[in-house]
Design a protein around this motif. Structure first.
Motif, PDB file in Angstrom:
ATOM      1  N   VAL A   1       0.855  -1.194   0.000  1.00  0.00           N
ATOM      2  CA  VAL A   1       0.000   0.000   0.000  1.00  0.00           C
ATOM      3  C   VAL A   1       0.885   1.236   0.000  1.00  0.00           C
ATOM      4  N   ASP A   2       0.262   2.385  -0.198  1.00  0.00           N
ATOM      5  CA  ASP A   2       0.971   3.657  -0.037  1.00  0.00           C
ATOM      6  C   ASP A   2       0.772   4.122   1.390  1.00  0.00           C
ATOM      7  N   LEU A   3       1.851   4.162   2.143  1.00  0.00           N
ATOM      8  CA  LEU A   3       1.799   4.489   3.561  1.00  0.00           C
ATOM      9  C   LEU A   3       2.460   5.844   3.792  1.00  0.00           C
ATOM     10  N   TYR A   4       1.722   6.748   4.408  1.00  0.00           N
ATOM     11  CA  TYR A   4       2.239   8.072   4.744  1.00  0.00           C
ATOM     12  C   TYR A   4       2.404   8.163   6.260  1.00  0.00           C
ATOM     13  N   VAL A   5       3.587   8.577   6.696  1.00  0.00           N
ATOM     14  CA  VAL A   5       3.865   8.785   8.112  1.00  0.00           C
ATOM     15  C   VAL A   5       4.189  10.260   8.303  1.00  0.00           C
ATOM     16  N   ASP A   6       3.359  10.960   9.072  1.00  0.00           N
ATOM     17  CA  ASP A   6       3.490  12.409   9.265  1.00  0.00           C
ATOM     18  C   ASP A   6       3.581  13.128   7.924  1.00  0.00           C
ATOM     19  N   GLY A   7       2.752  12.694   6.991  1.00  0.00           N
ATOM     20  CA  GLY A   7       2.643  13.342   5.689  1.00  0.00           C
ATOM     21  C   GLY A   7       3.681  12.915   4.663  1.00  0.00           C
ATOM     22  N   GLU A   8       4.618  12.061   5.045  1.00  0.00           N
ATOM     23  CA  GLU A   8       5.693  11.663   4.132  1.00  0.00           C
ATOM     24  C   GLU A   8       5.452  10.247   3.627  1.00  0.00           C
ATOM     25  N   LEU A   9       5.405  10.097   2.299  1.00  0.00           N
ATOM     26  CA  LEU A   9       5.208   8.786   1.695  1.00  0.00           C
ATOM     27  C   LEU A   9       6.423   7.905   1.977  1.00  0.00           C
ATOM     28  N   GLN A  10       6.167   6.708   2.505  1.00  0.00           N
ATOM     29  CA  GLN A  10       7.241   5.782   2.846  1.00  0.00           C
ATOM     30  C   GLN A  10       7.586   4.889   1.653  1.00  0.00           C
ATOM     31  N   GLU A  11       8.857   4.592   1.529  1.00  0.00           N
ATOM     32  CA  GLU A  11       9.269   3.616   0.512  1.00  0.00           C
ATOM     33  C   GLU A  11       8.736   2.252   0.893  1.00  0.00           C
ATOM     34  N   ARG A  12       8.221   1.518  -0.087  1.00  0.00           N
ATOM     35  CA  ARG A  12       7.703   0.193   0.199  1.00  0.00           C
ATOM     36  C   ARG A  12       8.887  -0.738   0.533  1.00  0.00           C
ATOM     37  N   PRO A  13       8.842  -1.368   1.705  1.00  0.00           N
ATOM     38  CA  PRO A  13       9.981  -2.200   2.105  1.00  0.00           C
ATOM     39  C   PRO A  13      10.023  -3.509   1.333  1.00  0.00           C
ATOM     40  N   ARG A  14      11.200  -4.101   1.323  1.00  0.00           N
ATOM     41  CA  ARG A  14      11.343  -5.454   0.793  1.00  0.00           C
ATOM     42  C   ARG A  14      11.361  -6.414   1.975  1.00  0.00           C
ATOM     43  N   SER A  15      10.563  -7.468   1.856  1.00  0.00           N
ATOM     44  CA  SER A  15      10.499  -8.449   2.922  1.00  0.00           C
ATOM     45  C   SER A  15       9.985  -9.764   2.323  1.00  0.00           C
ATOM     46  N   PRO A  16       9.989 -10.843   3.094  1.00  0.00           N
ATOM     47  CA  PRO A  16       9.415 -12.107   2.578  1.00  0.00           C
ATOM     48  C   PRO A  16       7.935 -11.995   2.212  1.00  0.00           C
ATOM     49  N   PHE A  17       7.267 -10.914   2.654  1.00  0.00           N
ATOM     50  CA  PHE A  17       5.839 -10.748   2.408  1.00  0.00           C
ATOM     51  C   PHE A  17       5.548  -9.760   1.281  1.00  0.00           C
ATOM     52  N   GLY A  18       6.577  -9.279   0.613  1.00  0.00           N
ATOM     53  CA  GLY A  18       6.405  -8.239  -0.375  1.00  0.00           C
ATOM     54  C   GLY A  18       5.779  -8.708  -1.657  1.00  0.00           C
TER      55      GLY A  18
END
Length: 246
Positions: free
Chosen positions: A229-246
């Motif tokens: 998803v597109d996740l914003y933390v305090d108004g800042e778009l977060q980079e989508r992490p890489r993980s086993p669930f990505g």
């Protein structure tokens, strides 16, 4: 097993008492179990042969692991109950240990507490912190959740997870899923699909309604895969992490 393979596999003896049951009967009881990292993510329990209470019957089969080499396969027999092919024995340096198939056994205990899914790694930690950060979740440009009271779960080796009150989520977009997963640190999770417009995204949201005691702070809160998803933390778009669930 080659020297290179030995170097890759981490083996540690720990001091927890571990007991294993099959058909209501004691299969193993040890105070010196070994944790063996067969993969990088979590360990498996290996039991000293001398601490077995069940009989091992050779079934004529072998298995090969890229990391551990060749293993001899055994049936586990205890008081008339048999688990076929449920034990493996490798050569040095694991020749005095037995790997019992986790799912083939009925119950596993550390001391007097049942454990599920797989052993907990002593190098994995879960911290859950209350926060006032502004969290907003978008899917296809649609805001599906917005909260200023998240609980942030920090788990070793995984992205931070933002657990939100259900009342801060567009519950009208949630569709029940039949999926359930289990975690040795958090318990059993139930899932929802989420529908945005004409598209339904499967198993994108989960909740621990009755989490394990050490994770009670996320009880009843819901979380999105921030890999999807597109996740914003305090108004800042977060980079989508890489993980086993990505």
């Amino acid at each position: 097993m080659t020297e290179a393979q030995r170097d890759e596999v981490r083996v540690e003896t720990i001091q927890k008492r571990v007991r294993v049951y099959l058909g209501g009967h004691l299969v193993a009881d040890t105070v010196r179990p070994a944790l063996v990292w067969e993969n990088p993510y979590y360990p498996a329990y290996y039991i000293p042969v001398c601490d077995l209470r069940a009989k091992l019957e050779f079934d004529g089969s072998t298995r090969t692991s890229a990391r551990l080499g060749e293993a001899t396969e055994y049936n586990v027999v205890v008081d008339g109950t048999t688990a076929a092919g449920a034990a493996l024995r490798y050569a040095d340096p694991l020749h005095e240990l037995v790997r019992l198939d986790w799912d083939a056994m009925d119950e596993w205990f550390e001391e007097d507490e049942p454990i599920y899914v797989h052993p907990r790694s002593p190098y994995s930690r879960v911290d859950i912190l209350a926060s006032s950060r502004h969290i907003r979740v978008e899917i296809d440009g649609v805001t599906v959740a917005e909260s200023r009271s998240p609980r942030i779960l920090f788990e070793t080796g995984l992205p931070a997870r933002f657990y939100l009150p259900l009342t801060d989520i567009r519950m009208d977009l949630l569709r029940p899923s039949d999926t359930h997963t289990s975690c040795p640190y958090k318990g059993t999770a139930d899932y929802w699909n989420i529908r945005v417009g004409e598209t339904e995204y499967p198993d994108l949201v989960w909740i621990y309604r009755t989490p394990a005691p050490e994770s009670q702070k996320i009880a009843g809160l819901a979380c999105f895969y921030n890999e999807k998803v597109d996740l914003y933390v305090d108004g800042e778009l977060q980079e989508r992490p890489r993980s086993p669930f990505g």
